[in-house]
Design a protein around this motif. Structure first.
Motif: not given
Length: 107
Positions: A91-97
């Motif tokens: 989820k955090l990786k998606l938010m960062r993208i």
């Protein structure tokens, strides 16, 4: 307001005051017109700058959270704990993208 913007506005206000003092109303009106024209542009630039700072702060915060989760994943031994951490990581990786895309749009 950035120091450059503030200096520009102050210079034009000084010119406006000078034009009024010497009685050149046409020049004073011209200066006011330029200030009005630039007001919206300056406000938009300032808003973009604020948004970019907020996006960069969010990006840094997410990176710190990713590092924390990675540390926890390295020591996690139970399956459900690992699965939960991996979900958070994803989820955090998606938010960062998403934030990265927004940062690129504001530059």
């Amino acid at each position: 307001m950035s120091s450059w913007t503030q200096a520009w506005v102050n210079d034009y206000l000084d010119l406006y005051n000078y034009a009024r003092r010497i009685g050149d109303s046409a020049w004073a009106e011209d200066i006011l017109g330029k200030l009005r024209d630039q007001k919206n542009t300056l406000l938009e630039e300032e808003q973009k700058s604020i948004m970019l700072r907020e996006l960069l702060a969010s990006y840094d915060r997410i990176n710190k959270q990713l590092v924390e989760i990675f540390s926890k994943l390295r020591v996690a031994s139970e399956g459900y704990q690992t699965e939960s951490l991996q979900e958070q990581w994803f989820k955090l990786k998606l938010m960062r993208i998403d934030i990265s895309r927004k940062i690129l749009q504001h530059q």
